[in-house]
Scaffold this active site. Structure first.
Site, PDB file in Angstrom:
ATOM      1  N   ARG A 109       4.133  -0.698  -7.929  1.00 60.52           N
ATOM      2  CA  ARG A 109       4.771   0.247  -7.602  1.00 60.52           C
ATOM      3  C   ARG A 109       5.722   0.887  -7.867  1.00 60.52           C
ATOM      4  O   ARG A 109       6.767   2.373  -8.715  1.00 60.52           O
ATOM      5  CB  ARG A 109       4.417   0.721  -6.460  1.00 60.52           C
ATOM      6  CG  ARG A 109       2.917   1.393  -5.549  1.00 60.52           C
ATOM      7  CD  ARG A 109       1.821  -0.011  -6.365  1.00 60.52           C
ATOM      8  NE  ARG A 109       0.846   0.367  -5.297  1.00 60.52           N
ATOM      9  CZ  ARG A 109       0.543  -0.358  -4.308  1.00 60.52           C
ATOM     10  NH1 ARG A 109       1.318  -1.280  -4.139  1.00 60.52           N
ATOM     11  NH2 ARG A 109      -1.160   0.680  -4.017  1.00 60.52           N
ATOM     12  N   ASP A 138      -0.711  -2.724 -10.619  1.00 60.96           N
ATOM     13  CA  ASP A 138      -1.596  -2.120  -9.093  1.00 60.96           C
ATOM     14  C   ASP A 138      -1.721  -0.672 -10.363  1.00 60.96           C
ATOM     15  O   ASP A 138      -1.967  -0.883 -11.731  1.00 60.96           O
ATOM     16  CB  ASP A 138      -0.402  -2.059  -8.287  1.00 60.96           C
ATOM     17  CG  ASP A 138      -1.806  -1.823  -6.993  1.00 60.96           C
ATOM     18  OD1 ASP A 138      -2.464  -1.025  -7.112  1.00 60.96           O
ATOM     19  OD2 ASP A 138      -1.493  -2.274  -6.060  1.00 60.96           O
ATOM     20  N   HIS A 209      -7.840  -1.937  -7.119  1.00 61.08           N
ATOM     21  CA  HIS A 209      -6.175  -1.675  -7.412  1.00 61.08           C
ATOM     22  C   HIS A 209      -5.788  -1.777  -9.290  1.00 61.08           C
ATOM     23  O   HIS A 209      -4.916  -2.468  -9.471  1.00 61.08           O
ATOM     24  CB  HIS A 209      -5.472  -2.545  -7.067  1.00 61.08           C
ATOM     25  CG  HIS A 209      -5.065  -2.005  -5.078  1.00 61.08           C
ATOM     26  ND1 HIS A 209      -4.242  -1.161  -4.788  1.00 61.08           N
ATOM     27  CD2 HIS A 209      -5.753  -2.564  -3.948  1.00 61.08           C
ATOM     28  CE1 HIS A 209      -4.635  -0.866  -3.502  1.00 61.08           C
ATOM     29  NE2 HIS A 209      -5.557  -1.606  -3.326  1.00 61.08           N
ATOM     30  N   ASP A 271      -8.100  -7.080  -2.177  1.00 64.88           N
ATOM     31  CA  ASP A 271      -8.528  -5.271  -1.234  1.00 64.88           C
ATOM     32  C   ASP A 271      -9.038  -4.502  -2.001  1.00 64.88           C
ATOM     33  O   ASP A 271      -8.343  -3.977  -2.789  1.00 64.88           O
ATOM     34  CB  ASP A 271      -6.868  -5.924  -0.462  1.00 64.88           C
ATOM     35  CG  ASP A 271      -6.317  -4.736  -1.621  1.00 64.88           C
ATOM     36  OD1 ASP A 271      -6.114  -5.891  -3.021  1.00 64.88           O
ATOM     37  OD2 ASP A 271      -4.787  -4.830  -1.952  1.00 64.88           O
ATOM     38  N   GLU A 272      -9.386  -3.202  -0.685  1.00 59.59           N
ATOM     39  CA  GLU A 272      -9.072  -2.085  -0.431  1.00 59.59           C
ATOM     40  C   GLU A 272      -9.650  -1.156  -2.197  1.00 59.59           C
ATOM     41  O   GLU A 272      -9.540  -1.050  -2.989  1.00 59.59           O
ATOM     42  CB  GLU A 272      -7.865  -1.608  -0.770  1.00 59.59           C
ATOM     43  CG  GLU A 272      -7.490  -1.717   0.779  1.00 59.59           C
ATOM     44  CD  GLU A 272      -5.704  -0.926   0.553  1.00 59.59           C
ATOM     45  OE1 GLU A 272      -5.463  -0.455   1.290  1.00 59.59           O
ATOM     46  OE2 GLU A 272      -4.279  -1.166   0.061  1.00 59.59           O
ATOM     47  N   TRP A 318      -4.745  -9.730   6.049  1.00 59.52           N
ATOM     48  CA  TRP A 318      -3.084  -8.145   6.193  1.00 59.52           C
ATOM     49  C   TRP A 318      -3.818  -7.756   7.397  1.00 59.52           C
ATOM     50  O   TRP A 318      -2.898  -6.115   7.661  1.00 59.52           O
ATOM     51  CB  TRP A 318      -3.441  -7.496   4.940  1.00 59.52           C
ATOM     52  CG  TRP A 318      -4.346  -6.935   4.465  1.00 59.52           C
ATOM     53  CD1 TRP A 318      -4.838  -7.360   3.712  1.00 59.52           C
ATOM     54  CD2 TRP A 318      -4.157  -5.652   4.727  1.00 59.52           C
ATOM     55  NE1 TRP A 318      -6.458  -6.653   3.217  1.00 59.52           N
ATOM     56  CE2 TRP A 318      -6.193  -5.519   3.556  1.00 59.52           C
ATOM     57  CE3 TRP A 318      -3.671  -4.377   5.201  1.00 59.52           C
ATOM     58  CZ2 TRP A 318      -5.744  -4.127   3.306  1.00 59.52           C
ATOM     59  CZ3 TRP A 318      -3.510  -3.494   4.696  1.00 59.52           C
ATOM     60  CH2 TRP A 318      -5.297  -3.209   3.964  1.00 59.52           C
ATOM     61  N   TYR A 343       4.653  -5.514   8.367  1.00 58.76           N
ATOM     62  CA  TYR A 343       4.796  -4.601   6.461  1.00 58.76           C
ATOM     63  C   TYR A 343       6.362  -4.018   6.513  1.00 58.76           C
ATOM     64  O   TYR A 343       6.668  -3.324   7.548  1.00 58.76           O
ATOM     65  CB  TYR A 343       3.627  -3.614   6.608  1.00 58.76           C
ATOM     66  CG  TYR A 343       2.384  -3.916   6.059  1.00 58.76           C
ATOM     67  CD1 TYR A 343       1.889  -5.648   6.124  1.00 58.76           C
ATOM     68  CD2 TYR A 343       1.712  -3.375   5.267  1.00 58.76           C
ATOM     69  CE1 TYR A 343       1.687  -5.847   5.391  1.00 58.76           C
ATOM     70  CE2 TYR A 343       1.050  -3.866   4.445  1.00 58.76           C
ATOM     71  CZ  TYR A 343       0.080  -4.845   4.943  1.00 58.76           C
ATOM     72  OH  TYR A 343      -0.981  -5.653   4.094  1.00 58.76           O
ATOM     73  N   ASP A 345       7.956  -2.593   4.451  1.00 59.11           N
ATOM     74  CA  ASP A 345       7.924  -1.300   4.263  1.00 59.11           C
ATOM     75  C   ASP A 345       7.765   0.335   5.389  1.00 59.11           C
ATOM     76  O   ASP A 345       8.416   1.089   5.048  1.00 59.11           O
ATOM     77  CB  ASP A 345       7.092  -0.619   2.752  1.00 59.11           C
ATOM     78  CG  ASP A 345       5.514  -0.910   2.869  1.00 59.11           C
ATOM     79  OD1 ASP A 345       5.127  -2.419   4.122  1.00 59.11           O
ATOM     80  OD2 ASP A 345       4.103  -0.415   2.956  1.00 59.11           O
ATOM     81  N   TRP A 388       5.851  -3.682   0.253  1.00 55.89           N
ATOM     82  CA  TRP A 388       5.194  -2.494  -0.752  1.00 55.89           C
ATOM     83  C   TRP A 388       6.057  -1.440  -2.025  1.00 55.89           C
ATOM     84  O   TRP A 388       6.813  -1.334  -0.280  1.00 55.89           O
ATOM     85  CB  TRP A 388       3.663  -2.245   0.054  1.00 55.89           C
ATOM     86  CG  TRP A 388       3.208  -2.910  -0.034  1.00 55.89           C
ATOM     87  CD1 TRP A 388       2.245  -3.791   1.657  1.00 55.89           C
ATOM     88  CD2 TRP A 388       2.193  -4.363  -0.875  1.00 55.89           C
ATOM     89  NE1 TRP A 388       2.220  -4.809   1.628  1.00 55.89           N
ATOM     90  CE2 TRP A 388       1.422  -4.287   0.240  1.00 55.89           C
ATOM     91  CE3 TRP A 388       1.671  -4.067  -2.144  1.00 55.89           C
ATOM     92  CZ2 TRP A 388       0.176  -5.648  -0.259  1.00 55.89           C
ATOM     93  CZ3 TRP A 388       1.034  -5.113  -2.356  1.00 55.89           C
ATOM     94  CH2 TRP A 388       0.519  -5.499  -1.626  1.00 55.89           C
ATOM     95  N   THR A 389       6.113  -0.865  -2.429  1.00 59.45           N
ATOM     96  CA  THR A 389       7.054  -0.200  -2.996  1.00 59.45           C
ATOM     97  C   THR A 389       6.886   1.132  -2.794  1.00 59.45           C
ATOM     98  O   THR A 389       8.272   1.987  -4.460  1.00 59.45           O
ATOM     99  CB  THR A 389       8.141  -0.620  -4.182  1.00 59.45           C
ATOM    100  OG1 THR A 389       7.330  -1.299  -5.212  1.00 59.45           O
ATOM    101  CG2 THR A 389       8.956  -2.739  -3.278  1.00 59.45           C
ATOM    102  N   GLU A 390       6.198   1.609  -2.730  1.00 60.89           N
ATOM    103  CA  GLU A 390       5.526   2.828  -3.409  1.00 60.89           C
ATOM    104  C   GLU A 390       6.432   4.190  -2.996  1.00 60.89           C
ATOM    105  O   GLU A 390       7.017   4.691  -3.597  1.00 60.89           O
ATOM    106  CB  GLU A 390       4.759   3.675  -2.111  1.00 60.89           C
ATOM    107  CG  GLU A 390       3.548   2.786  -2.571  1.00 60.89           C
ATOM    108  CD  GLU A 390       2.655   1.840  -1.927  1.00 60.89           C
ATOM    109  OE1 GLU A 390       3.803   1.074  -1.166  1.00 60.89           O
ATOM    110  OE2 GLU A 390       1.383   1.720  -1.739  1.00 60.89           O
TER     111      GLU A 390
HETATM  112  C1  ACM Z   1      -2.614  -4.712   0.921  1.00 60.85           C
HETATM  113  O1  ACM Z   1      -2.004  -4.237   2.180  1.00 60.85           O
HETATM  114  N1  ACM Z   1      -3.338  -4.172   0.900  1.00 60.85           N
HETATM  115  C2  ACM Z   1      -2.968  -6.401   1.529  1.00 60.85           C
END
Ligand code: ACM
Length: 464
Positions: A109, A138, A209, A271-272, A318, A343, A345, A388-390
């Protein structure tokens, strides 16, 4: 002179004796098969130090402990001492609670330079953490050179613009953002980390992703989808098309990864995946099998537990603790990393000055109180904090988000839970460990809130 009760993470056992040992001291290292993995025993006597170590990691950790005992100046890049100092005499016997003491760093990110990643490794190692889960790809960027597929970095490693904060509107910063690591950069990071007892576990996220890869090679995507590298945060609906040719492409990509990263575990995301099909699950399973045939274990996020017939994997639990239990029941190794707990972030306070407040409230005390072992589980590989670095668009922002909460997490991952007491931890952190971070040049979040330049007025977050 810092005494044994200043150490962070707290050691398994420490007995103070009278006297001091002149520092720098002669350190005699002895390998001892009787010690637990990564363990060490320090015998500090007036005439010198004996460091019994289970293995190279144990020796490294014994030296980290000595460094803390010698005082904050030991954490500077060069010695500023003229006179001699001392370390306290006694015996410290120590070993970690968990074998996997990880931290995920998302360099997709917001890219972090190689020098910044090396510094991050130093900071993990100083806290006796031993896994850097490097999130390399990603929707918003592809950060690893794959010589066979040059467009992955030519096209996929940069985006035209970025979303500022977490608004739902169309505004963007209008500034291209990018960067990637060459194969040799990554070999250097791996070797540097290994010298500090840190394993780099690379992650290439599939089959969601993966928009940066699809932007580079549209044939990897679903028919009619022709995306750009994404300039939004969130969950993209661009997915890999799970065909035989996409599979061959990613088998080659993962083979390149295996050539760079000796880690026994290689992460493939999972994921997702909005609108995931059975074919997407099969795609993940076949890549996990591919890694298994090459002697590596795939790591996936807990969504993959819905896929039938997976080989034994490492599961990053997670979404909730129950996912860890489900993973263990299915025969996988478990790394607990729940969003509702670790998390980094996510916001550290509800103070109005907290910069870009997103996610759950995770105070320093919350992180310290986290116990990774969900009730009924007895065996676990370990635990991992996630960065996570958004909303962390510089190394300074990463410092602010990560420290000092990672200090609390390091103690969760290393030290026995018995006797854990935030009222004891807080002065140890404040009076003894923050000066070490100051000496290292870490711009941590002050305990009483951000400095004016650490705030981001007007940039919206999205607290939960
Ligand atoms: C995640 O936070 N999507 C692993």
């Amino acid at each position: 002179m810092p005494d044994f009760d200043t150490l962070l993470p707290r050691p398994a056992a420490a007995i103070r004796a009278d006297g001091e040992c002149a520092w720098p001291a002669e350190v005699t290292v002895r390998t001892s098969a009787d010690l637990p993995a990564e363990g060490y025993r320090l015998e500090i006597e007036p005439d010198g130090v004996t460091l019994h170590a289970a293995d190279a990691a144990g020796e490294f950790y014994g030296r980290q402990t000595l460094r803390q005992l010698a005082g904050p100046a030991e954490f500077r890049a060069a010695s500023i001492h003229t006179g001699q100092s001392t370390v306290p005499c006694g015996v410290i016997a120590d070993h970690p609670r968990f074998g996997w003491r990880g931290c995920l760093l998302d360099v997709a990110r917001n890219f972090r330079t190689k020098a910044e990643v090396l510094r991050f490794v130093d900071l993990l190692a100083a806290h006796k953490l031993n896994v850097l889960n490097l999130h390399l790809t990603d929707d918003q960027g592809w950060r690893v050179e794959i010589p066979a597929y040059p467009r992955l970095t030519e096209v996929g490693s940069w985006r035209a613009s970025s979303m500022v904060g977490r608004h739902d509107g169309p505004e963007r910063d209008g500034r291209p953002h990018g960067g990637f690591y060459t194969v040799d950069d990554l070999r250097e990071i791996v070797a540097y980390a290994a010298e500090r007892a840190v394993t780099v576990v690379p992650e290439i996220d599939i089959p969601g992703h993966a928009r940066a890869a699809i932007a580079a090679y549209p044939d990897l995507g679903l028919a009619g989808d022709n995306p750009q590298v994404w300039n939004s945060w969130g969950i993209s609906t661009s997915l890999l098309n799970p065909t035989e040719s996409t599979l061959d492409f990613f088998r080659a990509v993962f083979d390149q990864l295996l050539d760079i990263f000796p880690s026994p575990v290689i992460a493939l995301g999972g994921d997702e995946v909005p609108g995931a099909t059975g074919e997407h699950g099969e795609f993940v399973r076949l890549l996990a099998e591919h890694l298994a045939t090459r002697g590596r274990r795939a790591m996936g996020w807990d969504e993959v537990l819905d896929i039938e017939g997976l080989p034994p994997m490492v599961i990053g639990a997670w979404q909730e603790a129950a996912a860890g239990i489900r993973a263990a029941d299915a025969g996988h190794d478990v790394v607990m990393c729940p969003e509702e707990s670790v998390y980094l972030d996510h916001r550290q306070s509800d103070h109005p000055d907290e910069p870009i407040p997103v996610g759950y409230l995770h105070t320093l005390e919350d992180i310290y109180a986290y116990d990774p072992i969900p009730g009924e589980l007895t065996e676990m590989l370990g635990t991992q904090a996630q960065v996570w670095t958004e909303h962390l668009d510089s190394a300074r922002r990463v410092d602010y988000a990560v420290f000092p909460r990672l200090c609390a997490f390091a103690e969760v991952a290393w030290s026995a839970p018995e006797g854990r007491d935030f009222a004891e931890f807080l002065p140890r952190l404040r009076d003894h460990h923050l000066p070490r971070l100051d000496a290292l040049g870490v711009e941590y979040r002050p305990l009483d809130g951000p400095r004016p330049w650490q705030t981001r007025p007007g940039v919206p977050g999205r607290p939960r």
